[in-house]
Design an enzyme around this catalytic site. Structure first.
Site, PDB file in Angstrom:
ATOM      1  N   ILE A  91      -1.105   0.810  14.252  1.00 51.09           N
ATOM      2  CA  ILE A  91      -2.445   0.263  14.516  1.00 51.09           C
ATOM      3  C   ILE A  91      -2.902   0.785  15.874  1.00 51.09           C
ATOM      4  O   ILE A  91      -2.171   0.687  16.861  1.00 51.09           O
ATOM      5  CB  ILE A  91      -2.422  -1.273  14.470  1.00 51.09           C
ATOM      6  CG1 ILE A  91      -2.070  -1.709  13.046  1.00 51.09           C
ATOM      7  CG2 ILE A  91      -3.766  -1.856  14.901  1.00 51.09           C
ATOM      8  CD1 ILE A  91      -1.868  -3.192  12.870  1.00 51.09           C
ATOM      9  N   ASN A 106      -8.995   8.446   6.846  1.00 54.88           N
ATOM     10  CA  ASN A 106      -7.737   7.830   6.415  1.00 54.88           C
ATOM     11  C   ASN A 106      -7.739   7.727   4.893  1.00 54.88           C
ATOM     12  O   ASN A 106      -8.790   7.635   4.263  1.00 54.88           O
ATOM     13  CB  ASN A 106      -7.616   6.420   7.005  1.00 54.88           C
ATOM     14  CG  ASN A 106      -6.287   5.756   6.679  1.00 54.88           C
ATOM     15  OD1 ASN A 106      -5.241   6.414   6.675  1.00 54.88           O
ATOM     16  ND2 ASN A 106      -6.309   4.465   6.407  1.00 54.88           N
ATOM     17  N   HIS A 108      -6.146   5.241   1.962  1.00 50.34           N
ATOM     18  CA  HIS A 108      -5.535   3.909   1.838  1.00 50.34           C
ATOM     19  C   HIS A 108      -5.314   3.599   0.365  1.00 50.34           C
ATOM     20  O   HIS A 108      -6.201   3.836  -0.462  1.00 50.34           O
ATOM     21  CB  HIS A 108      -6.439   2.848   2.479  1.00 50.34           C
ATOM     22  CG  HIS A 108      -5.859   1.475   2.393  1.00 50.34           C
ATOM     23  ND1 HIS A 108      -4.853   1.037   3.230  1.00 50.34           N
ATOM     24  CD2 HIS A 108      -6.102   0.448   1.546  1.00 50.34           C
ATOM     25  CE1 HIS A 108      -4.514  -0.194   2.898  1.00 50.34           C
ATOM     26  NE2 HIS A 108      -5.266  -0.586   1.874  1.00 50.34           N
ATOM     27  N   SER A 135      -8.615   4.845  -1.628  1.00 46.54           N
ATOM     28  CA  SER A 135      -9.887   5.067  -0.937  1.00 46.54           C
ATOM     29  C   SER A 135      -9.707   6.035   0.214  1.00 46.54           C
ATOM     30  O   SER A 135      -8.743   5.903   0.979  1.00 46.54           O
ATOM     31  CB  SER A 135     -10.403   3.751  -0.328  1.00 46.54           C
ATOM     32  OG  SER A 135     -10.476   2.713  -1.264  1.00 46.54           O
ATOM     33  N   GLU A 142     -11.954  -1.760  13.080  1.00 46.41           N
ATOM     34  CA  GLU A 142     -11.492  -2.789  12.137  1.00 46.41           C
ATOM     35  C   GLU A 142     -10.470  -2.175  11.178  1.00 46.41           C
ATOM     36  O   GLU A 142     -10.780  -1.177  10.498  1.00 46.41           O
ATOM     37  CB  GLU A 142     -12.706  -3.299  11.350  1.00 46.41           C
ATOM     38  CG  GLU A 142     -12.406  -4.561  10.592  1.00 46.41           C
ATOM     39  CD  GLU A 142     -13.575  -4.945   9.681  1.00 46.41           C
ATOM     40  OE1 GLU A 142     -13.387  -5.822   8.843  1.00 46.41           O
ATOM     41  OE2 GLU A 142     -14.657  -4.332   9.813  1.00 46.41           O
ATOM     42  N   LEU A 143      -9.293  -2.769  11.076  1.00 53.66           N
ATOM     43  CA  LEU A 143      -8.206  -2.185  10.287  1.00 53.66           C
ATOM     44  C   LEU A 143      -8.612  -2.025   8.821  1.00 53.66           C
ATOM     45  O   LEU A 143      -9.002  -3.004   8.172  1.00 53.66           O
ATOM     46  CB  LEU A 143      -6.959  -3.080  10.398  1.00 53.66           C
ATOM     47  CG  LEU A 143      -5.715  -2.535   9.693  1.00 53.66           C
ATOM     48  CD1 LEU A 143      -5.186  -1.292  10.383  1.00 53.66           C
ATOM     49  CD2 LEU A 143      -4.643  -3.613   9.628  1.00 53.66           C
ATOM     50  N   ASP A 144      -8.501  -0.799   8.313  1.00 57.82           N
ATOM     51  CA  ASP A 144      -8.863  -0.474   6.922  1.00 57.82           C
ATOM     52  C   ASP A 144     -10.299  -0.911   6.601  1.00 57.82           C
ATOM     53  O   ASP A 144     -10.622  -1.217   5.443  1.00 57.82           O
ATOM     54  CB  ASP A 144      -7.887  -1.120   5.919  1.00 57.82           C
ATOM     55  CG  ASP A 144      -6.460  -0.610   6.081  1.00 57.82           C
ATOM     56  OD1 ASP A 144      -6.295   0.562   6.492  1.00 57.82           O
ATOM     57  OD2 ASP A 144      -5.518  -1.375   5.821  1.00 57.82           O
ATOM     58  N   GLU A 173      -4.471   9.818  -4.913  1.00 59.41           N
ATOM     59  CA  GLU A 173      -4.623  10.069  -3.470  1.00 59.41           C
ATOM     60  C   GLU A 173      -4.612  11.564  -3.203  1.00 59.41           C
ATOM     61  O   GLU A 173      -5.419  12.095  -2.431  1.00 59.41           O
ATOM     62  CB  GLU A 173      -3.488   9.399  -2.682  1.00 59.41           C
ATOM     63  CG  GLU A 173      -3.486   7.892  -2.740  1.00 59.41           C
ATOM     64  CD  GLU A 173      -2.407   7.272  -1.860  1.00 59.41           C
ATOM     65  OE1 GLU A 173      -2.092   7.816  -0.798  1.00 59.41           O
ATOM     66  OE2 GLU A 173      -1.875   6.216  -2.254  1.00 59.41           O
TER      67      GLU A 173
HETATM   68  C1  GAR Z   1       0.197   6.536   0.988  1.00 61.54           C
HETATM   69  O1  GAR Z   1       0.207   5.785  -0.192  1.00 61.54           O
HETATM   70  C2  GAR Z   1      -0.971   6.149   1.864  1.00 61.54           C
HETATM   71  O2  GAR Z   1      -2.123   5.848   1.127  1.00 61.54           O
HETATM   72  C3  GAR Z   1      -0.430   4.923   2.539  1.00 61.54           C
HETATM   73  O3  GAR Z   1       0.877   5.255   2.863  1.00 61.54           O
HETATM   74  C4  GAR Z   1       1.383   6.159   1.862  1.00 61.54           C
HETATM   75  C5  GAR Z   1       1.950   7.350   2.579  1.00 61.54           C
HETATM   76  O4  GAR Z   1       2.560   8.220   1.649  1.00 61.54           O
HETATM   77  N1  GAR Z   1      -1.221   4.593   3.681  1.00 61.54           N
HETATM   78  C6  GAR Z   1      -1.431   3.357   4.094  1.00 61.54           C
HETATM   79  O5  GAR Z   1      -0.956   2.377   3.531  1.00 61.54           O
HETATM   80  C7  GAR Z   1      -2.317   3.238   5.307  1.00 61.54           C
HETATM   81  N2  GAR Z   1      -2.854   1.917   5.429  1.00 61.54           N
HETATM   82  P1  GAR Z   1       2.832   9.717   2.032  1.00 61.54           P
HETATM   83  O6  GAR Z   1       3.582   9.689   3.371  1.00 61.54           O
HETATM   84  O7  GAR Z   1       3.689  10.225   0.921  1.00 61.54           O
HETATM   85  O8  GAR Z   1       1.515  10.424   2.136  1.00 61.54           O
END
Ligand code: GAR
Length: 217
Positions: A91, A106, A108, A135, A142-144, A173
């Site tokens: 954070i 980012n 998420h 997303s 503000e977080l996320d 993603e």
């Molecule tokens: C992913 O699912 C990403 O969306 C999430 O962490 C994972 C990382 O995977 N991010 C969050 O939760 C951020 N709030 P990766 O290291 O294989 O890309």
């Protein structure tokens, strides 16, 4: 355009960004990868792709401000036009976010504003969601909570557990993140604190695709 990718773990989104770069589809050059942990598996993926890496080990700084200062120093040393958070599980201080607000994205794993924070797949199942997803959003203090640009929707199946659902979301993603980066690289996307502009118009709501559907142009 120069991008720096920030990771904390596995680095599969980093891998997707690197693959898009290799295929000439990303529009930006990934000039370095920064990890907040020295044991992040993503560091190996970065090195294998010939990418410069740096570790800014969060445990070695007395607090968030000191950590963020070290992070900024590395990002600025690499002269990043774009900062891509890819599973960066820290954070930030408001000062850090404000400094990069117009050039930081980012990914998420939820259909924001639903399910901010961690363990989104587990919570989606526990709360009985019939749809889940991911997303790409601009980062604000503000977080996320920053304006969402593109989302991919994934149906939750009765037989899903946290892992099966996470795998299907992760595939999405990997599709949508490089796609949004390309919009930024092409100058089609501007990031403002409370809105995003795509092709000269504020996005009234996030663009959405379903898993399997083609991505918007
Ligand atoms: C992913 O699912 C990403 O969306 C999430 O962490 C994972 C990382 O995977 N991010 C969050 O939760 C951020 N709030 P990766 O290291 O294989 O890309």
């Amino acid at each position: 355009m120069r991008a720096v990718v920030l990771i904390s773990g596995r680095g599969s989104n980093l891998q997707a960004l690197l693959a898009a770069q290799r295929g000439g589809e990303l529009g930006v050059k990934i000039v370095g990868v920064i990890s907040s942990r020295d044991d992040a598996p993503g560091l190996r993926r970065a090195a294998a792709a010939g990418c410069r890496v740096a570790v800014v080990d969060a445990t070695r700084y007395p607090g968030r401000a000191a950590f963020d200062a070290a992070l900024s120093e590395q990002i600025d040393a690499w002269q990043a036009d774009l900062v891509l958070l890819a599973g960066f599980l820290r954070i930030f201080t408001d000062d850090f976010v404000i400094r990069y607000q117009n050039r930081m994205l980012n990914i998420h794993p939820s259909l924001l504003p639903a399910l901010r924070g961690l363990h989104t797949h587990r919570r989606a199942i526990a709360e009985g969601h019939t749809e889940h997803g991911c997303s790409v959003h601009a980062v604000t203090p503000e977080l996320d909570g920053g304006p969402v640009i593109l989302q991919a929707r994934v149906a939750v199946r009765a037989e899903d557990d946290e892992q099966t659902l996470a795998e299907r979301v992760l595939r999405q993603e990997h599709r949508i993140y490089p796609h949004v980066v390309r919009w930024f690289a092409d100058g089609r996307l501007q990031l403002n604190p409370d809105s995003v502009i795509l092709d000269g118009k504020p996005l009234a709501r996030p663009l959405q695709v379903r898993a399997g559907d083609p991505l918007p142009d």
